[in-house]
Motif scaffolding. Structure first.
Motif, PDB file in Angstrom:
ATOM      1  N   GLU A 150      46.862  49.202  41.465  1.00 33.66           N
ATOM      2  CA  GLU A 150      46.142  48.016  41.905  1.00 33.66           C
ATOM      3  C   GLU A 150      44.654  48.337  41.985  1.00 33.66           C
ATOM      4  O   GLU A 150      44.244  49.303  42.627  1.00 33.66           O
ATOM      5  CB  GLU A 150      46.636  47.554  43.270  1.00 33.66           C
ATOM      6  N   LEU A 151      43.842  47.512  41.336  1.00 39.75           N
ATOM      7  CA  LEU A 151      42.389  47.662  41.338  1.00 39.75           C
ATOM      8  C   LEU A 151      41.785  46.515  42.141  1.00 39.75           C
ATOM      9  O   LEU A 151      42.046  45.344  41.862  1.00 39.75           O
ATOM     10  CB  LEU A 151      41.854  47.636  39.911  1.00 39.75           C
ATOM     11  N   THR A 152      40.993  46.846  43.143  1.00 39.01           N
ATOM     12  CA  THR A 152      40.322  45.849  43.970  1.00 39.01           C
ATOM     13  C   THR A 152      38.832  45.896  43.696  1.00 39.01           C
ATOM     14  O   THR A 152      38.202  46.947  43.822  1.00 39.01           O
ATOM     15  CB  THR A 152      40.578  46.106  45.467  1.00 39.01           C
ATOM     16  N   VAL A 153      38.267  44.759  43.318  1.00 40.53           N
ATOM     17  CA  VAL A 153      36.854  44.672  42.964  1.00 40.53           C
ATOM     18  C   VAL A 153      36.143  43.787  43.973  1.00 40.53           C
ATOM     19  O   VAL A 153      36.487  42.607  44.136  1.00 40.53           O
ATOM     20  CB  VAL A 153      36.675  44.098  41.542  1.00 40.53           C
ATOM     21  N   ASP A 154      35.154  44.353  44.678  1.00 36.31           N
ATOM     22  CA  ASP A 154      34.338  43.600  45.619  1.00 36.31           C
ATOM     23  C   ASP A 154      33.054  43.158  44.922  1.00 36.31           C
ATOM     24  O   ASP A 154      32.345  43.984  44.322  1.00 36.31           O
ATOM     25  CB  ASP A 154      33.984  44.459  46.839  1.00 36.31           C
ATOM     26  N   LEU A 155      32.747  41.863  45.004  1.00 35.45           N
ATOM     27  CA  LEU A 155      31.585  41.315  44.330  1.00 35.45           C
ATOM     28  C   LEU A 155      30.422  41.116  45.295  1.00 35.45           C
ATOM     29  O   LEU A 155      30.601  41.076  46.512  1.00 35.45           O
ATOM     30  CB  LEU A 155      31.952  39.987  43.667  1.00 35.45           C
ATOM     31  N   THR A 156      29.235  40.979  44.728  1.00 38.05           N
ATOM     32  CA  THR A 156      28.024  40.877  45.537  1.00 38.05           C
ATOM     33  C   THR A 156      27.967  39.604  46.367  1.00 38.05           C
ATOM     34  O   THR A 156      27.231  39.547  47.359  1.00 38.05           O
ATOM     35  CB  THR A 156      26.779  40.958  44.635  1.00 38.05           C
ATOM     36  N   ASP A 157      28.722  38.580  46.001  1.00 36.65           N
ATOM     37  CA  ASP A 157      28.709  37.341  46.781  1.00 36.65           C
ATOM     38  C   ASP A 157      29.739  37.337  47.901  1.00 36.65           C
ATOM     39  O   ASP A 157      29.897  36.336  48.608  1.00 36.65           O
ATOM     40  CB  ASP A 157      28.899  36.120  45.875  1.00 36.65           C
ATOM     41  N   GLY A 158      30.461  38.447  48.075  1.00 38.82           N
ATOM     42  CA  GLY A 158      31.459  38.546  49.134  1.00 38.82           C
ATOM     43  C   GLY A 158      32.875  38.266  48.684  1.00 38.82           C
ATOM     44  O   GLY A 158      33.809  38.355  49.479  1.00 38.82           O
ATOM     45  N   SER A 159      33.052  37.931  47.405  1.00 40.29           N
ATOM     46  CA  SER A 159      34.394  37.709  46.865  1.00 40.29           C
ATOM     47  C   SER A 159      35.083  39.038  46.576  1.00 40.29           C
ATOM     48  O   SER A 159      34.433  40.041  46.286  1.00 40.29           O
ATOM     49  CB  SER A 159      34.328  36.894  45.567  1.00 40.29           C
ATOM     50  N   THR A 160      36.402  39.012  46.642  1.00 45.58           N
ATOM     51  CA  THR A 160      37.211  40.179  46.306  1.00 45.58           C
ATOM     52  C   THR A 160      38.308  39.739  45.343  1.00 45.58           C
ATOM     53  O   THR A 160      38.982  38.734  45.584  1.00 45.58           O
ATOM     54  CB  THR A 160      37.857  40.792  47.563  1.00 45.58           C
ATOM     55  N   VAL A 161      38.477  40.485  44.246  1.00 48.45           N
ATOM     56  CA  VAL A 161      39.488  40.182  43.239  1.00 48.45           C
ATOM     57  C   VAL A 161      40.406  41.375  43.095  1.00 48.45           C
ATOM     58  O   VAL A 161      39.946  42.508  42.967  1.00 48.45           O
ATOM     59  CB  VAL A 161      38.847  39.851  41.871  1.00 48.45           C
ATOM     60  N   ARG A 162      41.710  41.123  43.106  1.00 41.26           N
ATOM     61  CA  ARG A 162      42.692  42.189  42.918  1.00 41.26           C
ATOM     62  C   ARG A 162      43.372  42.030  41.567  1.00 41.26           C
ATOM     63  O   ARG A 162      43.904  40.967  41.244  1.00 41.26           O
ATOM     64  CB  ARG A 162      43.732  42.169  44.038  1.00 41.26           C
TER      65      ARG A 162
END
Length: 319
Positions: free
Chosen positions: A272-284
């Motif tokens: 599982e890869l979790t990506v945190d974005l600069t706008d506060g969103s998180t995508v798994r």
């Protein structure tokens, strides 16, 4: 009652019969969503009920599959030139008291559900776009088809609904409320009634490439057991190349691969890869060894070019 919504609800019929292979795929999807629900932090949200969906495929009720007297089939359609068509979700008729559920909102003739993207409450206020209305909170396990056909019908009680700045409202909306110093903020996404010709039809809408603040991963075993043993991704160049390449991946029907890819969901073949974005969103995202990526409960895998995927996979060095 909104006639447009009613028309969308009646587009696709539920299958009378499913092959053993399809049943296996749906059962696994249900199992996966059950695990994901733990990570949505639903405590205190007051969800009366929600609909368990294997997006674009079938509705699951307990251990049985919903049948429709019309005898039609709700299934993904693949065309090598036109891509994969994920049909609009057909909601159940009559009593659904045995249904296991996730959060759901009906907006503008589309059905939005909780997915593998989240928004950090502290960042959510800055992303509030146009207020779209207030959910009705009128759907539970005993609701009729008529209840689902109402604009802003939902399973989550009453909540303010907004568009999200920087994102297409046909893809993503957000609920947002503040009370007693607490913030309730959640993304809901429409992943049905769409056609996917390449990864860009999904991943470009998430706007990940070039907007990463941090990223981490965990093994399939830790994911399966809900163990928060995350390890950081340190090579942003490789990560951004991987995220950009997602737009060029090829969609593949999950069911056409039988149980082969699903069986790779083990500690060695799944991450599982979790990506945190600069706008506060998180995508798994879910990565399967061999170049396959899955998002949420979609019955579509995305196949990536081998070299770029291998570079990303090699960063995950504790296999």
């Amino acid at each position: 009652m909104n006639n447009k919504v009613k028309d969308e609800m009646n587009k696709i019929d539920i299958p009378e019969e499913l092959s053993e292979r399809s049943q296996l795929g749906v059962a696994k999807a249900a199992n996966e969503i059950g695990k994901k629900r733990k990570r949505f932090n639903l405590t205190g949200i007051g969800i009366a009920a929600a609909l368990l969906l294997s997006f674009g495929a079938f509705l699951l009720v307990g251990n049985e599959y919903l049948n429709d007297a019309g005898g039609g089939q709700q299934a993904l359609i693949s065309d090598k030139d036109r891509g994969i068509k994920i049909p609009a979700i057909k909601l159940p008729k009559g009593n659904t008291s045995s249904m296991d559920m996730i959060g759901l909102i009906v907006y503008n003739g589309k059905i939005y559900t909780q997915t593998n993207s989240q928004i950090k409450p502290a960042a959510a206020k800055d992303l509030l776009g146009e207020k779209l209305g207030i959910t009705k909170g009128n759907i539970d396990e005993w609701s009729s088809q008529k209840a689902y056909a109402e604009e802003l019908a939902s399973t989550i009680g009453q909540a303010d609904v907004y568009s999200v700045k920087g994102y297409d409202r046909d893809f993503r909306i957000m609920i947002y409320n503040e009370w007693d110093g607490n913030t309730r903020a959640e993304y809901y996404e429409n992943l049905n009634g769409i056609t996917i010709r390449s990864g860009a039809d999904l991943f470009s809408k998430m706007k990940m490439a070039g907007h990463v603040s941090s990223a981490q991963w965990r093994t399939g075993n830790d994911w399966f057991n809900s163990i928060d043993n995350f390890k950081p991704i340190t090579d942003m160049a490789v990560l951004n190349a991987f995220l950009e390449q997602l737009n060029h991946t090829k969609p593949i029907l999950r069911e056409r691969n039988g149980s082969g890819l699903d069986e790779m969901r083990n500690d060695e073949g799944f991450t599982e890869l979790t990506v945190d974005l600069t706008d506060g969103s998180t995508v798994r995202l879910e990565l399967l060894k061999g170049g396959y990526i899955n998002y949420g409960a979609m019955d579509v895998y995305f196949k990536m070019e081998a070299d770029i995927f291998s570079e990303m996979w090699n960063l995950l060095d504790e296999k």
